[in-house]
Design an enzyme around this catalytic site. Sequence first.
Site, PDB file in Angstrom:
ATOM      1  N   LEU A   1      -8.464   3.239   7.784  1.00  0.00           N
ATOM      2  CA  LEU A   1      -9.319   3.924   6.812  1.00  0.00           C
ATOM      3  C   LEU A   1      -9.258   3.251   5.447  1.00  0.00           C
ATOM      4  O   LEU A   1      -8.268   2.623   5.079  1.00  0.00           O
ATOM      5  CB  LEU A   1      -8.926   5.398   6.685  1.00  0.00           C
ATOM      6  CG  LEU A   1      -7.589   5.769   6.033  1.00  0.00           C
ATOM      7  CD1 LEU A   1      -7.647   5.738   4.508  1.00  0.00           C
ATOM      8  CD2 LEU A   1      -7.169   7.149   6.487  1.00  0.00           C
ATOM      9  N   ARG A   2     -10.371   3.400   4.705  1.00  0.00           N
ATOM     10  CA  ARG A   2     -10.430   2.917   3.321  1.00  0.00           C
ATOM     11  C   ARG A   2     -10.376   4.119   2.402  1.00  0.00           C
ATOM     12  O   ARG A   2     -11.155   5.062   2.589  1.00  0.00           O
ATOM     13  CB  ARG A   2     -11.749   2.163   3.077  1.00  0.00           C
ATOM     14  CG  ARG A   2     -11.953   0.942   3.954  1.00  0.00           C
ATOM     15  CD  ARG A   2     -13.422   0.569   4.016  1.00  0.00           C
ATOM     16  NE  ARG A   2     -14.233   1.643   4.606  1.00  0.00           N
ATOM     17  CZ  ARG A   2     -15.561   1.724   4.531  1.00  0.00           C
ATOM     18  NH1 ARG A   2     -16.246   0.798   3.892  1.00  0.00           N
ATOM     19  NH2 ARG A   2     -16.219   2.726   5.101  1.00  0.00           N
TER      20      ARG A   2
ATOM     21  N   LYS B   1       1.632  -4.739  -0.361  1.00  0.00           N
ATOM     22  CA  LYS B   1       2.911  -4.574   0.350  1.00  0.00           C
ATOM     23  C   LYS B   1       2.781  -5.014   1.815  1.00  0.00           C
ATOM     24  O   LYS B   1       3.757  -5.480   2.405  1.00  0.00           O
ATOM     25  CB  LYS B   1       3.444  -3.149   0.234  1.00  0.00           C
ATOM     26  CG  LYS B   1       2.568  -2.045   0.808  1.00  0.00           C
ATOM     27  CD  LYS B   1       3.125  -1.431   2.065  1.00  0.00           C
ATOM     28  CE  LYS B   1       2.303  -0.246   2.521  1.00  0.00           C
ATOM     29  NZ  LYS B   1       2.226  -0.055   3.950  1.00  0.00           N
TER      30      LYS B   1
ATOM     31  N   ALA C   1     -15.273 -12.040  -6.772  1.00  0.00           N
ATOM     32  CA  ALA C   1     -14.184 -12.519  -7.624  1.00  0.00           C
ATOM     33  C   ALA C   1     -13.920 -11.486  -8.705  1.00  0.00           C
ATOM     34  O   ALA C   1     -14.833 -10.814  -9.174  1.00  0.00           O
ATOM     35  CB  ALA C   1     -14.566 -13.852  -8.241  1.00  0.00           C
TER      36      ALA C   1
ATOM     37  N   ASP D   1       5.200  17.882   5.941  1.00  0.00           N
ATOM     38  CA  ASP D   1       5.629  16.902   4.943  1.00  0.00           C
ATOM     39  C   ASP D   1       6.895  17.436   4.286  1.00  0.00           C
ATOM     40  O   ASP D   1       7.129  18.646   4.271  1.00  0.00           O
ATOM     41  CB  ASP D   1       4.523  16.690   3.895  1.00  0.00           C
ATOM     42  CG  ASP D   1       4.650  15.356   3.155  1.00  0.00           C
ATOM     43  OD1 ASP D   1       3.787  14.484   3.348  1.00  0.00           O
ATOM     44  OD2 ASP D   1       5.625  15.192   2.378  1.00  0.00           O
TER      45      ASP D   1
ATOM     46  N   CYS E   1      -1.637  -0.593   0.101  1.00  0.00           N
ATOM     47  CA  CYS E   1      -1.641  -1.280   1.397  1.00  0.00           C
ATOM     48  C   CYS E   1      -1.587  -2.798   1.290  1.00  0.00           C
ATOM     49  O   CYS E   1      -0.565  -3.393   1.620  1.00  0.00           O
ATOM     50  CB  CYS E   1      -2.849  -0.845   2.220  1.00  0.00           C
ATOM     51  SG  CYS E   1      -2.720   0.878   2.772  1.00  0.00           S
TER      52      CYS E   1
HETATM   53  P1  NAD Z   1       1.566   8.363   1.005  1.00  0.00           P
HETATM   54  O1  NAD Z   1       2.743   7.974   0.199  1.00  0.00           O
HETATM   55  O2  NAD Z   1       0.344   8.886   0.328  1.00  0.00           O
HETATM   56  O3  NAD Z   1       2.003   9.470   2.073  1.00  0.00           O
HETATM   57  C1  NAD Z   1       3.185   9.432   2.781  1.00  0.00           C
HETATM   58  C2  NAD Z   1       3.658  10.869   2.963  1.00  0.00           C
HETATM   59  O4  NAD Z   1       4.785  10.894   3.841  1.00  0.00           O
HETATM   60  C3  NAD Z   1       4.116  11.505   1.656  1.00  0.00           C
HETATM   61  O5  NAD Z   1       3.397  12.704   1.435  1.00  0.00           O
HETATM   62  C4  NAD Z   1       5.615  11.779   1.879  1.00  0.00           C
HETATM   63  O6  NAD Z   1       6.083  12.928   1.226  1.00  0.00           O
HETATM   64  C5  NAD Z   1       5.655  11.914   3.385  1.00  0.00           C
HETATM   65  N1  NAD Z   1       6.989  11.736   3.954  1.00  0.00           N
HETATM   66  C6  NAD Z   1       7.935  10.827   3.610  1.00  0.00           C
HETATM   67  N2  NAD Z   1       9.025  10.990   4.371  1.00  0.00           N
HETATM   68  C7  NAD Z   1       8.759  12.011   5.234  1.00  0.00           C
HETATM   69  C8  NAD Z   1       9.486  12.629   6.276  1.00  0.00           C
HETATM   70  N3  NAD Z   1      10.718  12.223   6.607  1.00  0.00           N
HETATM   71  N4  NAD Z   1       8.906  13.631   6.946  1.00  0.00           N
HETATM   72  C9  NAD Z   1       7.655  14.053   6.630  1.00  0.00           C
HETATM   73  N5  NAD Z   1       6.917  13.485   5.653  1.00  0.00           N
HETATM   74  C10 NAD Z   1       7.464  12.484   4.970  1.00  0.00           C
HETATM   75  O7  NAD Z   1       1.209   7.097   1.883  1.00  0.00           O
HETATM   76  P2  NAD Z   1      -0.177   6.781   2.646  1.00  0.00           P
HETATM   77  O8  NAD Z   1      -1.070   6.012   1.748  1.00  0.00           O
HETATM   78  O9  NAD Z   1      -0.678   8.018   3.281  1.00  0.00           O
HETATM   79  O10 NAD Z   1       0.326   5.759   3.751  1.00  0.00           O
HETATM   80  C11 NAD Z   1       1.043   6.191   4.887  1.00  0.00           C
HETATM   81  C12 NAD Z   1       1.082   5.049   5.880  1.00  0.00           C
HETATM   82  O11 NAD Z   1      -0.251   4.761   6.284  1.00  0.00           O
HETATM   83  C13 NAD Z   1       1.624   3.732   5.321  1.00  0.00           C
HETATM   84  O12 NAD Z   1       2.301   3.065   6.339  1.00  0.00           O
HETATM   85  C14 NAD Z   1       0.363   2.975   4.939  1.00  0.00           C
HETATM   86  O13 NAD Z   1       0.571   1.579   4.915  1.00  0.00           O
HETATM   87  C15 NAD Z   1      -0.562   3.397   6.066  1.00  0.00           C
HETATM   88  N6  NAD Z   1      -1.994   3.300   5.755  1.00  0.00           N
HETATM   89  C16 NAD Z   1      -2.457   3.808   4.582  1.00  0.00           C
HETATM   90  C17 NAD Z   1      -3.806   3.716   4.296  1.00  0.00           C
HETATM   91  C18 NAD Z   1      -4.356   4.174   2.971  1.00  0.00           C
HETATM   92  O14 NAD Z   1      -5.500   3.812   2.642  1.00  0.00           O
HETATM   93  N7  NAD Z   1      -3.624   4.950   2.177  1.00  0.00           N
HETATM   94  C19 NAD Z   1      -4.681   3.131   5.223  1.00  0.00           C
HETATM   95  C20 NAD Z   1      -4.172   2.672   6.427  1.00  0.00           C
HETATM   96  C21 NAD Z   1      -2.812   2.760   6.676  1.00  0.00           C
END
Ligand code: NAD
Length: 435
Positions: A150-151, A267, A256, A30, A264
């Site tokens: 995942l949830r 957006k 409700a 990260d 998620c």
């Molecule tokens: P998040 O913001 O918690 O995590 C994203 C991570 O990516 C951050 O830690 C950030 O520092 C890192 N990052 C950003 N740019 C980077 C780079 N260039 N190199 C390496 N790391 C980098 O977001 P999230 O909730 O984990 O979601 C991530 C993706 O998963 C999104 O597309 C989201 O829609 C999808 N998603 C999330 C969930 C959920 O419940 N959170 C479930 C399904 C899908």
Amino acid sequence: MRLSVIGCGYLGAVHAAAMAGLGHTVVGVDVDEAKIAALSQARAPFFEPGLPEVLASAMASGRLSFTTDFSAVAGAEVHFVAVGTPQSAGSDAADLRFVDAAFASLLEHVSPGDVIVGKSTVPVGTAARLAQLVAGRVPGATLAWNPEFLREGFAVQDTVSPDRLVYGVPSGEEGVRAARILDEVYASAVAAGTPVIVTDYATAELVKVAANAFLATKISFINAMAEIAEATGADVTQLADAIGHDARIGRRFLNAGVGFGGGCLPKDIRAFSARARELGRGESVRFLEEVDKINLRRRDRVVDLVREETGGLHGVRVAVLGLAFKPHSDDIRDSPALDIAVRLAEGGAIVTATDPEAIPNARRRAPHLTYTDTAADAVADADIVVLITEWPEFTNLDPHTLGHLVTHKTIIDGRNALNPDAWRTAGWKFRGLGR
Ligand code: NAD
């Protein structure tokens, strides 16, 4: 197998830890140094039930490490990309800058034969574009898209035992090989009979946004019924129970309340609409704009109810129970609870808010609110109590005990999670949504 996970947020950190827990050797990368420092000490950088335990045992096994140095991915044969895809500033579209930056850094260290696996939620067409980039930069490497369902609150369990696996892969031998490698990564889930859908990139990308669009629509459907119930004196919770008995409808996601939020659903439905418009198919998902509006109107409704019950917000002491977008999470991204708390304060109310896990995140976003650690402290001398996030700590509160702490016994149940009779019997004025 040797895996890398790029992006260690709510999705990536859990994925990395869970995959190491399954026996793979995993490096998580990260760009956020603080996050990597915490993870490297086996500390979860956010609240997720079960994550600290998986993290601790995987780190102790020596199979899990974290770094900000992309060169550490060399040697891994499968690279998961799990970076954020937030809403763009000033538009509904997804912001793909983090995905593009992650691929640019990753491709410096990928070898022919490696499989890159996108997990981030992306607009349809993204994988096809990135596959061209991969082919140009590292011939012989393959891109697959494996959306994540995942949830938060159940993320570890959902990662280890998903209800389905979707692999978007290129056609031909290359795709067959990528699917076989993903089957090896997820060997335990596959052996347990988890359905695996092997498909093309576009379908895999669409499965994710379609699933979220459906869930958001289901929530806004029942919230639309709540609006009608409010105009007619009907009770939306009884209505949901009654229609939910129809197996074709189902009772889940028919509660409700103040609606959906988080990182998620909001957006994702906006990005889906934006992408559909780009494709000249805006008409097909125009209903999602209505789904979004219904959802946001429920927040207005709670603010209006507080105003109605107190005769105006100025100087009114409001206790807000809940800040996270849902219980068992500290995630405040697009949280209805925090949004309502902020709007009440903007309207002149004296807001005291509490949440079992989300106060540090909320304080960073809204430092002007007053936060307390317990519900008892939050409701002290309150003119009105508003429950917005249905943590068990709040839904199990005793109305008699709480009644001694407040100035006025008025409660708004923003999640229809309390028993109105119990609160009314204890002398409270009780207002739910749609009932
Ligand atoms: P998040 O913001 O918690 O995590 C994203 C991570 O990516 C951050 O830690 C950030 O520092 C890192 N990052 C950003 N740019 C980077 C780079 N260039 N190199 C390496 N790391 C980098 O977001 P999230 O909730 O984990 O979601 C991530 C993706 O998963 C999104 O597309 C989201 O829609 C999808 N998603 C999330 C969930 C959920 O419940 N959170 C479930 C399904 C899908």
